[in-house]
Design a protein around this motif. Structure first.
Motif, PDB file in Angstrom:
ATOM      1  N   GLY A 191       0.808  -1.217   0.000  1.00  0.00           N
ATOM      2  CA  GLY A 191       0.000   0.000   0.000  1.00  0.00           C
ATOM      3  C   GLY A 191       0.832   1.255   0.000  1.00  0.00           C
ATOM      4  O   GLY A 191       0.486   2.254  -0.645  1.00  0.00           O
ATOM      5  N   VAL A 192       1.961   1.215   0.724  1.00  0.00           N
ATOM      6  CA  VAL A 192       2.850   2.384   0.777  1.00  0.00           C
ATOM      7  C   VAL A 192       3.534   2.597  -0.570  1.00  0.00           C
ATOM      8  O   VAL A 192       3.493   3.692  -1.145  1.00  0.00           O
ATOM      9  CB  VAL A 192       3.920   2.214   1.879  1.00  0.00           C
ATOM     10  N   ALA A 193       4.175   1.556  -1.089  1.00  0.00           N
ATOM     11  CA  ALA A 193       4.981   1.697  -2.309  1.00  0.00           C
ATOM     12  C   ALA A 193       4.148   2.113  -3.519  1.00  0.00           C
ATOM     13  O   ALA A 193       4.618   2.875  -4.372  1.00  0.00           O
ATOM     14  CB  ALA A 193       5.707   0.388  -2.597  1.00  0.00           C
ATOM     15  N   LYS A 194       2.923   1.622  -3.589  1.00  0.00           N
ATOM     16  CA  LYS A 194       2.092   1.912  -4.760  1.00  0.00           C
ATOM     17  C   LYS A 194       1.609   3.359  -4.807  1.00  0.00           C
ATOM     18  O   LYS A 194       1.057   3.791  -5.821  1.00  0.00           O
ATOM     19  CB  LYS A 194       0.907   0.941  -4.794  1.00  0.00           C
ATOM     20  N   GLN A 195       1.840   4.110  -3.735  1.00  0.00           N
ATOM     21  CA  GLN A 195       1.496   5.543  -3.750  1.00  0.00           C
ATOM     22  C   GLN A 195       2.497   6.366  -4.558  1.00  0.00           C
ATOM     23  O   GLN A 195       2.208   7.499  -4.911  1.00  0.00           O
ATOM     24  CB  GLN A 195       1.499   6.104  -2.325  1.00  0.00           C
ATOM     25  N   PHE A 196       3.682   5.785  -4.786  1.00  0.00           N
ATOM     26  CA  PHE A 196       4.785   6.574  -5.325  1.00  0.00           C
ATOM     27  C   PHE A 196       5.209   6.132  -6.723  1.00  0.00           C
ATOM     28  O   PHE A 196       5.103   4.951  -7.078  1.00  0.00           O
ATOM     29  CB  PHE A 196       6.002   6.466  -4.400  1.00  0.00           C
ATOM     30  N   SER A 197       5.722   7.084  -7.478  1.00  0.00           N
ATOM     31  CA  SER A 197       6.359   6.758  -8.754  1.00  0.00           C
ATOM     32  C   SER A 197       7.723   6.145  -8.450  1.00  0.00           C
ATOM     33  O   SER A 197       8.246   6.265  -7.330  1.00  0.00           O
ATOM     34  CB  SER A 197       6.533   8.012  -9.603  1.00  0.00           C
ATOM     35  N   ASN A 198       8.329   5.508  -9.448  1.00  0.00           N
ATOM     36  CA  ASN A 198       9.659   4.946  -9.241  1.00  0.00           C
ATOM     37  C   ASN A 198      10.684   6.036  -8.934  1.00  0.00           C
ATOM     38  O   ASN A 198      11.605   5.828  -8.140  1.00  0.00           O
ATOM     39  CB  ASN A 198      10.091   4.141 -10.463  1.00  0.00           C
ATOM     40  N   ALA A 199      10.533   7.191  -9.546  1.00  0.00           N
ATOM     41  CA  ALA A 199      11.452   8.304  -9.269  1.00  0.00           C
ATOM     42  C   ALA A 199      11.342   8.732  -7.807  1.00  0.00           C
ATOM     43  O   ALA A 199      12.356   9.046  -7.157  1.00  0.00           O
ATOM     44  CB  ALA A 199      11.148   9.475 -10.193  1.00  0.00           C
ATOM     45  N   GLU A 200      10.143   8.740  -7.269  1.00  0.00           N
ATOM     46  CA  GLU A 200       9.950   9.104  -5.862  1.00  0.00           C
ATOM     47  C   GLU A 200      10.524   8.030  -4.932  1.00  0.00           C
ATOM     48  O   GLU A 200      11.133   8.348  -3.899  1.00  0.00           O
ATOM     49  CB  GLU A 200       8.463   9.325  -5.584  1.00  0.00           C
ATOM     50  N   LEU A 201      10.363   6.758  -5.318  1.00  0.00           N
ATOM     51  CA  LEU A 201      10.954   5.686  -4.515  1.00  0.00           C
ATOM     52  C   LEU A 201      12.472   5.790  -4.498  1.00  0.00           C
ATOM     53  O   LEU A 201      13.118   5.554  -3.472  1.00  0.00           O
ATOM     54  CB  LEU A 201      10.530   4.315  -5.064  1.00  0.00           C
ATOM     55  N   LYS A 202      13.048   6.169  -5.628  1.00  0.00           N
ATOM     56  CA  LYS A 202      14.505   6.325  -5.692  1.00  0.00           C
ATOM     57  C   LYS A 202      14.963   7.475  -4.804  1.00  0.00           C
ATOM     58  O   LYS A 202      16.008   7.386  -4.131  1.00  0.00           O
ATOM     59  CB  LYS A 202      14.953   6.562  -7.144  1.00  0.00           C
ATOM     60  N   ALA A 203      14.196   8.542  -4.749  1.00  0.00           N
ATOM     61  CA  ALA A 203      14.540   9.674  -3.882  1.00  0.00           C
ATOM     62  C   ALA A 203      14.463   9.263  -2.411  1.00  0.00           C
ATOM     63  O   ALA A 203      15.340   9.621  -1.609  1.00  0.00           O
ATOM     64  CB  ALA A 203      13.595  10.843  -4.159  1.00  0.00           C
ATOM     65  N   LEU A 204      13.447   8.521  -2.041  1.00  0.00           N
ATOM     66  CA  LEU A 204      13.327   8.020  -0.676  1.00  0.00           C
ATOM     67  C   LEU A 204      14.505   7.117  -0.321  1.00  0.00           C
ATOM     68  O   LEU A 204      15.098   7.236   0.759  1.00  0.00           O
ATOM     69  CB  LEU A 204      12.023   7.244  -0.504  1.00  0.00           C
ATOM     70  N   ALA A 205      14.836   6.202  -1.226  1.00  0.00           N
ATOM     71  CA  ALA A 205      15.934   5.261  -0.983  1.00  0.00           C
ATOM     72  C   ALA A 205      17.260   5.998  -0.815  1.00  0.00           C
ATOM     73  O   ALA A 205      18.069   5.652   0.053  1.00  0.00           O
ATOM     74  CB  ALA A 205      16.027   4.262  -2.137  1.00  0.00           C
ATOM     75  N   GLY A 206      17.476   7.025  -1.624  1.00  0.00           N
ATOM     76  CA  GLY A 206      18.711   7.792  -1.531  1.00  0.00           C
ATOM     77  C   GLY A 206      18.851   8.507  -0.204  1.00  0.00           C
ATOM     78  O   GLY A 206      19.945   8.553   0.386  1.00  0.00           O
ATOM     79  N   TYR A 207      17.759   9.052   0.299  1.00  0.00           N
ATOM     80  CA  TYR A 207      17.818   9.754   1.579  1.00  0.00           C
ATOM     81  C   TYR A 207      18.069   8.783   2.729  1.00  0.00           C
ATOM     82  O   TYR A 207      18.939   9.021   3.581  1.00  0.00           O
ATOM     83  CB  TYR A 207      16.524  10.517   1.836  1.00  0.00           C
ATOM     84  N   VAL A 208      17.336   7.684   2.769  1.00  0.00           N
ATOM     85  CA  VAL A 208      17.506   6.713   3.856  1.00  0.00           C
ATOM     86  C   VAL A 208      18.934   6.158   3.858  1.00  0.00           C
ATOM     87  O   VAL A 208      19.539   5.959   4.917  1.00  0.00           O
ATOM     88  CB  VAL A 208      16.470   5.580   3.735  1.00  0.00           C
ATOM     89  N   HIS A 209      19.474   5.939   2.679  1.00  0.00           N
ATOM     90  CA  HIS A 209      20.859   5.454   2.573  1.00  0.00           C
ATOM     91  C   HIS A 209      21.861   6.441   3.169  1.00  0.00           C
ATOM     92  O   HIS A 209      22.882   6.035   3.734  1.00  0.00           O
ATOM     93  CB  HIS A 209      21.207   5.211   1.098  1.00  0.00           C
ATOM     94  N   SER A 210      21.574   7.728   3.082  1.00  0.00           N
ATOM     95  CA  SER A 210      22.517   8.756   3.543  1.00  0.00           C
ATOM     96  C   SER A 210      22.607   8.853   5.063  1.00  0.00           C
ATOM     97  O   SER A 210      23.494   9.527   5.586  1.00  0.00           O
ATOM     98  CB  SER A 210      22.105  10.120   2.973  1.00  0.00           C
ATOM     99  N   LEU A 211      21.716   8.174   5.773  1.00  0.00           N
ATOM    100  CA  LEU A 211      21.650   8.304   7.227  1.00  0.00           C
ATOM    101  C   LEU A 211      22.605   7.347   7.933  1.00  0.00           C
ATOM    102  O   LEU A 211      22.917   6.270   7.439  1.00  0.00           O
ATOM    103  CB  LEU A 211      20.220   8.033   7.704  1.00  0.00           C
ATOM    104  N   ASP A 212      23.067   7.758   9.108  1.00  0.00           N
ATOM    105  CA  ASP A 212      23.899   6.883   9.936  1.00  0.00           C
ATOM    106  C   ASP A 212      23.022   5.810  10.563  1.00  0.00           C
ATOM    107  O   ASP A 212      21.933   6.093  11.083  1.00  0.00           O
ATOM    108  CB  ASP A 212      24.582   7.683  11.046  1.00  0.00           C
ATOM    109  N   GLY A 213      23.495   4.585  10.521  1.00  0.00           N
ATOM    110  CA  GLY A 213      22.733   3.492  11.095  1.00  0.00           C
ATOM    111  C   GLY A 213      23.643   2.391  11.601  1.00  0.00           C
ATOM    112  O   GLY A 213      24.863   2.542  11.647  1.00  0.00           O
TER     113      GLY A 213
END
Length: 224
Positions: A191-213
């Protein structure tokens, strides 16, 4: 009427048996030392820095050292049941018993963990206005935590610092339907993923990757 009641009772019995099986699997206690002896099949992908898979497209395999044990077990069971479609991971998970999964999960959840080290309570990097709006729309922190490294349920993954290309492929897979080899069936993430275009999913993935974990790749030789 009697036939209907018989059917209902039979269905209830099957359902209860399924619940009992799940509960039993979750009650298995993992042993990290035992897990260390069972991860040879994992090392060739998850213990090589920068290793890339080519299915369903080229991307880095996920960091799993430091990941939550219950999430690892949940993911392996999803591959085993076909809820996550991936031929290699299906083959590996099929070979593992509940105890094997618990031991492997215990090993990787402790692998590379520095005692006393804690992820930041909040991301050090503020998202762009676009990404902030996407995070709000997807309500991502409601499951993965304010720092994306402390999920509200231990069967959910830590995602802060995870490889961006892997996150992108994983998110897209929740949108995939009708493919025998690719896709993930999870009602919440679908339900979450289908709200977004692939470009938006890529932007989300890029931000989460940039975080310290807490996620890492801990190098090990596959020839031990």
């Amino acid at each position: 009427m009697n036939k209907l009641l018989t059917t209902v009772f039979a269905f209830a019995a099957v359902s209860l048996a399924g619940i009992a099986t799940i509960a039993s699997a979750q009650d298995v206690v993992g042993d990290a030392k035992a897990g260390h002896a069972k991860v040879d099949m994992c090392l060739g992908c998850h213990s090589i820095v920068g290793y890339q898979a080519s299915f369903p497209e080229v991307h880095k395999v996920p960091k799993i050292s430091g990941q939550g044990a219950k999430y690892i077990i949940s993911a392996l069971n999803a591959y085993k049941k076909g809820e996550r479609k991936h031929p290699t991971m299906r083959g590996i998970s099929d070979s593992l018993s509940d105890q094997d999964m618990a031991d492997v999960a215990a090993y990787y959840s402790a692998s590379g963990v520095v005692e006393g080290a804690m992820p930041p309570a909040k991301p050090a990097t503020e998202p762009s206005a676009q990404v902030a709006a996407l995070l709000t729309k997807g309500a991502c922190v409601s499951c993965h935590g304010d720092n994306f490294s402390k999920p509200i349920d231990p069967t959910y993954p830590k995602i802060a610092g995870q490889h961006a290309d892997y996150l992108y492929v994983a998110l897209k897979s929740y949108k995939t339907e009708g493919n025998a080899l690719v896709g993930r069936s999870n009602a919440i993430m679908g339900g979450v993923a289908k709200q977004f275009s692939n470009a938006e999913l890529k932007a989300l993935a890029g931000y989460v990757h940039s975080l310290d974990g807490e996620l890492k790749v801990v190098p090990q030789s596959r020839f031990r």
